[in-house]
Design a protein around this motif. Structure first.
Motif, mmCIF file in Angstrom:
data_model
loop_
_atom_site.group_PDB
_atom_site.id
_atom_site.type_symbol
_atom_site.label_atom_id
_atom_site.label_comp_id
_atom_site.label_asym_id
_atom_site.label_seq_id
_atom_site.Cartn_x
_atom_site.Cartn_y
_atom_site.Cartn_z
ATOM 1 N N UNK A 124 1.354 4.643 -1.132
ATOM 2 C CA UNK A 124 0.851 5.796 -1.562
ATOM 3 C C UNK A 124 1.814 6.628 -2.476
ATOM 4 N N UNK B 72 15.612 -4.831 12.939
ATOM 5 C CA UNK B 72 15.721 -5.116 14.636
ATOM 6 C C UNK B 72 14.952 -6.386 14.926
ATOM 7 N N UNK C 214 17.379 0.030 3.235
ATOM 8 C CA UNK C 214 17.626 1.389 3.638
ATOM 9 C C UNK C 214 17.568 1.561 4.995
ATOM 10 N N UNK C 215 17.195 0.678 5.845
ATOM 11 C CA UNK C 215 16.944 0.786 7.231
ATOM 12 C C UNK C 215 17.488 -0.340 8.013
ATOM 13 N N UNK D 231 0.961 -1.378 0.032
ATOM 14 C CA UNK D 231 0.018 0.016 0.095
ATOM 15 C C UNK D 231 1.075 1.303 -0.058
ATOM 16 N N UNK E 249 10.591 -4.970 3.410
ATOM 17 C CA UNK E 249 9.504 -4.611 4.058
ATOM 18 C C UNK E 249 9.232 -6.132 4.493
ATOM 19 N N UNK F 90 11.488 -7.426 7.243
ATOM 20 C CA UNK F 90 11.185 -6.430 8.632
ATOM 21 C C UNK F 90 10.140 -6.939 9.083
ATOM 22 N N UNK F 91 8.867 -7.077 8.246
ATOM 23 C CA UNK F 91 7.756 -7.970 9.094
ATOM 24 C C UNK F 91 8.256 -9.359 9.606
ATOM 25 N N UNK G 292 12.072 -2.736 -2.306
ATOM 26 C CA UNK G 292 11.597 -2.130 -1.183
ATOM 27 C C UNK G 292 10.490 -3.278 -0.485
ATOM 28 N N UNK H 59 19.236 5.230 5.637
ATOM 29 C CA UNK H 59 18.933 6.461 6.224
ATOM 30 C C UNK H 59 18.608 6.096 7.663
ATOM 31 N N UNK H 60 18.434 5.245 8.001
ATOM 32 C CA UNK H 60 18.230 5.031 9.593
ATOM 33 C C UNK H 60 18.606 3.641 9.890
ATOM 34 N N UNK H 61 19.137 3.891 11.522
ATOM 35 C CA UNK H 61 19.769 2.584 11.913
ATOM 36 C C UNK H 61 20.407 3.019 13.442
ATOM 37 N N UNK I 138 3.914 9.288 -1.039
ATOM 38 C CA UNK I 138 4.918 8.712 -0.086
ATOM 39 C C UNK I 138 6.180 8.099 -0.380
ATOM 40 N N UNK J 10 9.531 -8.756 12.884
ATOM 41 C CA UNK J 10 8.643 -8.176 13.561
ATOM 42 C C UNK J 10 7.661 -9.220 13.974
ATOM 43 N N UNK J 11 7.456 -10.222 13.303
ATOM 44 C CA UNK J 11 6.252 -11.372 13.553
ATOM 45 C C UNK J 11 6.728 -12.579 14.261
#
Lengths: 409, 396
Positions: free
Chosen positions: A19, A75, A71-72, A17, A46, A49-50, A42, A99-101, A22, A53-54
């Motif tokens: 957009x 964790x 990009x990230x 999803x 994603x 990362x999921x 991407x 861009x983040x970490x 974004x 997370x799960x």
């Protein structure tokens, strides 16, 4: 097993999803491989990362073969999870564009296993595991590839505040601090790893009960370090370094100014700094231009000595056993720009196999440092008289209190 | 009726009324995909009403004495307690909030006059742009970025990031976060940056307060502590103390007399002592990790203003005074001390707060820009601090 199969990825890409407003063009995935063969995808990122997370206890998350540019930072917080690639030459995660970490993979879940992949070019540390019980890192590679070493992150493999740590069959290249760094942890095995082109190859810092063996440290500034630093909550001790090869660690020090490792002279095989109860035996230490093994106190550093107050940091290395090491080829081009207390001897152009900076807890004391007979003499510098030294021949160290091998439950 | 029973009944009621979300939130232990609604509106907490974004009746909008810096985003914070339930006061830690509580934090920017709604150009906020959010948020000239829900369930807190859609009508759950390019406009200055929405697992990077007791992934809110709330703010009963308001609304128990409640200060209030302002700033921006039990406990640098796990300001080294760098790679910037009194240029703290390079910048997460005004406060604080730090090599 949860694998991001190509079909699954395609579905995700379709369903994402995203957009349009974004999504910058850089995020519109998947793209063509870059010049180094890395793919920015991407949907893959994603999905990965999921999966983290799960994740639930017992899960094995497999990361498929490929050169993935993320990009990230990733964790993982769930306990009992294994993350596995298809082999460190096959699954490569690049964080060059992150861009983040700033860490590539950050883990706080207990009973964690990471295996068979490469993490590279993180802005900060490669893999950081914080505060967990039970860490296994096996056949993992961390490296920095940018020729500009000032861009390299600090630590490659970085468990901190952990218990029961096993790092084996892994390799780290190019970190600007320590390649394999175990900090403020307890019950540790570091074995059969390769550390190359780092400032410090392997560093055990403010940790207890570490067994470091069958590793190769080469081409670093310093090969293997056992440090005890001030101003940290946990003091270290009880470390064994044995059956390692520490060879040709002659890379000029590129550590950040002011960091602990920035004082390590190029050409150092091993250093014990202010750490107690250390055994160094059966190692091969060769071709290091400055020193084979250095034993140093805080007085040889730029750290303020906190003597006196209760709970103050102990500045002295005590009860250090050195036995049955083969130390050859030391010398050539000693680096005397660093490590202040050793400058006197090194300025004379000498290189030494064994040196102690000579700062003792009591006058005339030997801090319980025992160099076994049959090997090199210990060069003891005279703390009170710079430039003077004593040669201490080997002796019988059979009374030295030996530690048991570390067992990871 | 016991609180537990009342809660259970309340949950059942919510379920029957079709608003099953909080009940489910209270009951579920894991965070499985699909367990939570994909759309923020489905929670029934926040809704659009004309040009306003409004919170459900019975909620409380609040603000902090000093907030965390998040790339100059403004934040609208709303507390939703389950009907009939109360929070319990704690002097140091997060208020004890009952199962079923939701905290919604909406991040937004004022829009540049020329910007299209949902566009990339946003304004650096000035006091005139500030909205209290009491009575709702005027959304005509703002860019809504994300609404983070913190949900208290029986098994603990979970965090859910909702990213606002392009048309700004609703927000979509993005459990792994998002990266959104923006341009911050400040007068003639324009700064492009990537606004990073943290994912659920990133949340533990700041919201996991205790690394010493196992179960590190146990998260909790940060801001909703007595010392951050202990200030006046408009709302029900007028412009009064926020903790007093919660008591008058029947939502808080155990609050002691006002004099006994710790208070952080507004970091911007130049009339207040510099020390209190700087410590309040460090507390909210740093201490979720830099505490004796937090993620950065291993640094030995602690800024928590609470007492139980608090910074010991009587032990200067623990709060950075003359503390030499022990690790951190290039994070030291060649500077010798975390905090060197009178010597901002020798203080690592300012180097890291002043960097926006991942690996150097502090905090590690939650910003892409430097907070120039916060940095100036800390620099001023250090410049005026008494004392002197010298390296061993400088005194030998």
């Amino acid at each position: 097993m949860k694998a991001a199969t190509p079909t699954h990825r395609a579905l995700l890409a379709g369903a994402a999803a995203c957009v349009m407003a974004l999504c910058s063009p850089a995020l519109a995935a998947p793209g063509a491989p870059d010049a180094d063969g890395f793919v920015t995808d991407r949907a893959f990122e994603k999905h990965l990362a999921e999966q983290l997370l799960d994740a639930r206890p017992g899960d094995v998350i497999t990361i498929p073969e490929g050169k993935w540019k993320l990009m990230r930072g990733l964790s993982l917080t769930a306990p009992g999870v294994t993350i596995r690639g298809a082999g460190r030459d096959r699954t490569v995660l690049s964080f060059a564009g992150m861009v983040s970490g700033p860490v590539g993979l950050q883990v706080t879940g207990d009973r964690f296993t990471l295996a068979d992949l490469t993490v590279q070019d993180t802005k900060g540390d490669g893999v950081k595991v914080n505060g967990t019980k039970g860490v296994t890192i096996r056949a993992v590679r961390v490296r920095w590839t940018n020729p500009d070493k000032a861009t390299h992150g600090a630590y490659g493999l970085y468990p901190v505040g952990c218990t029961d740590v096993l790092i084996e069959d892994s390799e780290v290249f190019g970190s600007s601090d320590a390649g394999i760094y175990v900090g403020q942890s307890d019950n540790i095995i570091v074995r059969r790893n390769r550390a190359e082109q780092n400032v410090a190859g392997i560093e055990i810092e403010n940790s207890t009960h570490a067994d470091v063996y069958d590793n190769v440290a080469t081409g670093n500034t310093g090969g293997i370090l056992v440090f005890n630093m001030p101003n940290l909550p946990k003091p270290g001790g009880f470390t064994r370094l044995h059956n390692n090869v520490s060879e040709a660690n002659n890379t000029p020090n590129f550590g950040a100014k002011g960091t602990a490792v920035s004082i390590v002279p190029a050409g150092t095989g091993m250093i014990v700094l202010a750490n107690d109860d250390v055994e160094i035996f059966d190692n091969v230490i060769r071709g290091n231009n400055t020193v084979g093994i250095a034993i140093a106190s805080d007085y040889s550093t730029n750290y303020k000595i906190e003597a006196g107050s209760p709970g103050a940091h102990d500045p002295y290395p005590e009860r250090v056993l050195i036995a049955n090491n083969v130390i050859t080829g030391t010398g050539g081009a000693p680096d005397n720009a660093l490590f202040p207390a050793a400058q006197a001897i090194l300025a004379a152009g000498q290189s030494v196999n064994l040196v102690w900076d000579g700062f003792a807890r009591s006058d005339g004391g030997d801090n319980g440092i025992c160099v076994a007979a049959g090997g090199d003499k210990l060069v003891r510098l005279d703390a009170a008289h710079p430039g003077q030294l004593t040669l201490i021949p080997g002796r019988d160290c059979s009374a030295f209190p030996r530690q048991k091998a570390v067992v990871i439950p | 009726m016991s609180t537990r029973l009342r809660l259970a009944l309340w949950s059942l009621l919510a379920l029957l009324l079709g608003s099953a979300l909080l009940g489910r939130a209270a009951g579920e232990s894991g965070l499985a995909p699909g367990a939570f609604p994909a759309r923020l509106s489905a929670w029934g907490l926040i809704h659009r009403e004309g040009g306003m974004l409004k919170a459900r009746a019975g909620s409380v909008t609040y603000d902090l004495a000093t907030p965390l810096f998040s790339d100059y985003a403004l934040k609208w914070r709303v507390l939703f307690l389950p009907k009939g339930a109360k929070a319990a006061y704690d002097p140091d830690r997060v208020l004890d909030l009952p199962v079923g509580t939701v905290i919604a934090k909406t991040f937004y920017y004022p829009l540049a006059p020329t910007a299209q709604p949902g566009g990339e150009e946003v304004l650096k906020a000035h006091p005139a742009d500030y909205q209290t959010g009491v009575g709702g948020l005027r959304v005509g000239r703002v860019r809504l970025m994300e609404t983070r829900l913190l949900v208290r369930r029986a098994a603990g807190w979970i965090a859910l990031p909702y990213v606002w859609d392009e048309d700004q009508r609703d927000a979509t759950l993005e459990r792994v976060g998002d990266t959104i390019p923006l341009t911050l406009v400040d007068g003639a200055a324009r700064t492009s940056f990537v606004y990073v929405v943290p994912g659920t697992s990133d949340c533990a990077g700041c919201h996991a307060p205790d690394y010493t007791k196992g179960a590190i992934n146990r998260i909790e809110p940060i801001g909703i502590k007595a010392r951050h709330l202990n200030r006046r703010f408009p709302g029900a009963f007028g412009d009064i103390n926020q903790l007093a308001r919660l008591v008058r609304l029947g939502l808080l128990t155990g609050k002691p007399a006002a004099a006994e409640i710790p208070a952080n200060v507004d970091w911007r209030d130049a009339r207040l002592p510099l020390n209190a302002r700087a410590r309040s700033y460090l507390d909210i921006n740093c201490s979720h990790c830099h505490s004796p039990v937090g993620a950065a406990r291993t640094t030995g640098l602690w800024f928590d203003q609470g007492h139980e796990h608090g910074a010991d300001w009587t032990n200067p080294t623990r709060t950075g005074l003359c503390k030499q760098i022990v690790a951190g790679g290039h994070g030291g910037g060649g500077r010798p001390f975390d905090v060197a009194p009178g010597e901002p240029d020798r203080s690592i703290l300012l180097y890291r707060v002043g960097s926006n390079e991942p690996g150097t910048m502090m905090p590690e997460l939650g910003r892409s820009l430097v907070h120039a005004e916060g940095l100036a406060l800390l620099a001023n604080w250090i410049a005026r601090m008494d004392g002197q730090c010298r390296l061993a090599s400088e005194v030998r």
